[in-house]
Design an enzyme around this catalytic site. Structure first.
Site, PDB file in Angstrom:
ATOM      1  N   LYS A  53       0.598  -0.899   0.238  1.00  0.00           N
ATOM      2  CA  LYS A  53       0.047  -0.550   0.418  1.00  0.00           C
ATOM      3  C   LYS A  53       1.061   0.983   0.191  1.00  0.00           C
ATOM      4  CE  LYS A  53      -3.415  -2.688   2.533  1.00  0.00           C
ATOM      5  NZ  LYS A  53      -3.992  -3.086   3.415  1.00  0.00           N
ATOM      6  N   GLN A  97      -4.552  -1.647   9.533  1.00  0.00           N
ATOM      7  CA  GLN A  97      -4.599  -2.891   9.172  1.00  0.00           C
ATOM      8  C   GLN A  97      -4.427  -3.116  10.412  1.00  0.00           C
ATOM      9  OE1 GLN A  97      -2.765  -3.736   5.648  1.00  0.00           O
ATOM     10  NE2 GLN A  97      -3.612  -5.125   6.523  1.00  0.00           N
ATOM     11  N   ASP A 120     -11.026   3.303   4.358  1.00  0.00           N
ATOM     12  CA  ASP A 120     -11.266   1.354   3.953  1.00  0.00           C
ATOM     13  C   ASP A 120     -12.916   1.332   3.885  1.00  0.00           C
ATOM     14  OD1 ASP A 120      -9.461  -0.592   4.170  1.00  0.00           O
ATOM     15  OD2 ASP A 120      -8.283  -0.052   6.412  1.00  0.00           O
TER      16      ASP A 120
HETATM   17  N1  GUN Z   1      -7.031  -7.279   6.269  1.00  0.00           N
HETATM   18  C1  GUN Z   1      -7.111  -7.473   5.135  1.00  0.00           C
HETATM   19  N2  GUN Z   1      -8.455  -7.162   4.539  1.00  0.00           N
HETATM   20  C2  GUN Z   1      -8.199  -5.284   4.449  1.00  0.00           C
HETATM   21  C3  GUN Z   1      -8.670  -4.650   4.265  1.00  0.00           C
HETATM   22  O1  GUN Z   1      -9.223  -4.490   3.160  1.00  0.00           O
HETATM   23  N3  GUN Z   1      -8.154  -3.184   5.310  1.00  0.00           N
HETATM   24  C4  GUN Z   1      -7.776  -3.786   6.471  1.00  0.00           C
HETATM   25  N4  GUN Z   1      -7.166  -2.353   7.298  1.00  0.00           N
HETATM   26  N5  GUN Z   1      -7.210  -3.741   6.406  1.00  0.00           N
HETATM   27  C5  GUN Z   1      -7.404  -5.198   5.542  1.00  0.00           C
END
Ligand code: GUN
Length: 295
Positions: A53, A97, A120
């Site tokens: 990311k 995350q 998100d």
């Molecule tokens: N963990 C697995 N998928 C995601 C996601 O799309 N966003 C976040 N913040 N954590 C994750």
């Protein structure tokens, strides 16, 4: 017949071009979109995701503030950090995350994020807006799945969609997006889960199958209607000593069995994953754009 293998990276590249145009426009106005990426602990898969990311942001000209915290960080400290990021003018998106270490209440942490920075789309306000068909952030993976369907030129109107998996991140929001009265919606959606009876019978009726359970080989070729679209959201690590890193990634479907029967399938890796990443950039830029319009 062999199914079309959907190239998620190519679809994502088109979205990244759009993102790039928006970033350039904002930069001309003196606004650089900014994303805070917060990782608590050292889960190897999470480290891979956040690193990707951050790289995506750098490539798109988005400022990223990368914050790594030890696994024993108290919840209070994380919430205080989020409050600081909520006030930070250079930050338009906050990504915490998941999963978080067991001693931290994920709901409390997500609720601390300002909804207008929740790129998100996990905050109850954004989930509520999604269900009510109001303008808010759409979670990145469901959003990416919609983009895949759209890119195929396929209409969801009246289509029978079966989603396998009811997670808060994928299955539940996706169901709402696909049945809502809006372009890209208007489908008849069945959501299957661990307590579903006769899963195969339900999946067999689908024009579009979306697998999002986190278990390899959940959907096999005999469960797929001829010509159906199969979108595999799963990312599972299976031990593989022939690989340098000791594992390989597989989805939730038996890819080799399915591709003989389906009309189109997404591979793992290279299917939904690149779209999830692209939609995070999209949401971040959208957040910066909305703020720039307001001021
Ligand atoms: N963990 C697995 N998928 C995601 C996601 O799309 N966003 C976040 N913040 N954590 C994750």
């Amino acid at each position: 017949m062999n199914a079309k293998i959907i190239d998620g990276s190519a679809i994502a590249a088109g979205i990244r071009e759009d993102v790039q145009r928006q970033v350039n426009r904002l930069l001309e106005e003196g606004v650089q979109p900014g994303l805070a990426v917060v990782l608590v602990g050292e889960d190897p898969a999470s480290i891979t995701y956040v690193t990707a990311k951050e790289k995506d942001c750098a490539q798109a000209g988005i400022f990223s503030r990368d914050i790594r915290l030890p696994g024993d960080t108290p919840q209070r400290e994380l919430v205080d950090l989020i409050r600081e990021l909520n006030r930070d003018e250079a930050i338009h998106g906050i990504l915490i995350q998941l999963p978080l270490p067991g001693h931290i209440n994920e709901d409390a942490v997500i609720e601390a994020i300002a909804p207008e920075k929740d790129v998100d789309g996990f905050h109850p306000v954004n989930i509520g807006k999604l269900v009510l068909n109001q303008d808010g952030f759409i979670p990145c993976t469901p959003h990416g799945v919609l983009k895949i369907i759209e890119s195929l030129g396929m209409s969801t109107e009246g289509a029978d969609v079966v989603i396998v998996g009811r997670s808060r991140i994928v299955g539940a929001p996706l169901a709402n997006l696909l049945f809502r009265k809006a372009p890209g919606g208007n489908a008849t959606v069945t959501v299957c889960h661990t307590k579903t009876a006769n899963l195969a019978d339900k999946v067999r009726r689908a024009d579009i199958i979306i697998a999002a359970v986190g278990r390899p080989d959940t959907i096999t070729g005999d469960m797929v209607k001829k010509g159906a679209l199969v979108i595999d959201v799963g990312v599972n690590r299976v031990l593989d000593n022939t690989r340098k890193r000791g594992y390989r990634l597989v989805g939730d479907t038996d890819f080799s069995g399915i591709k003989e029967i389906a009309g189109a399938v997404t591979p793992v890796p290279g299917g939904v994953g690149p779209l999830t990443r692209a939609m995070l950039l999209w949401n971040t830029v959208e957040s910066a754009r909305k703020k720039a319009v307001k001021v």
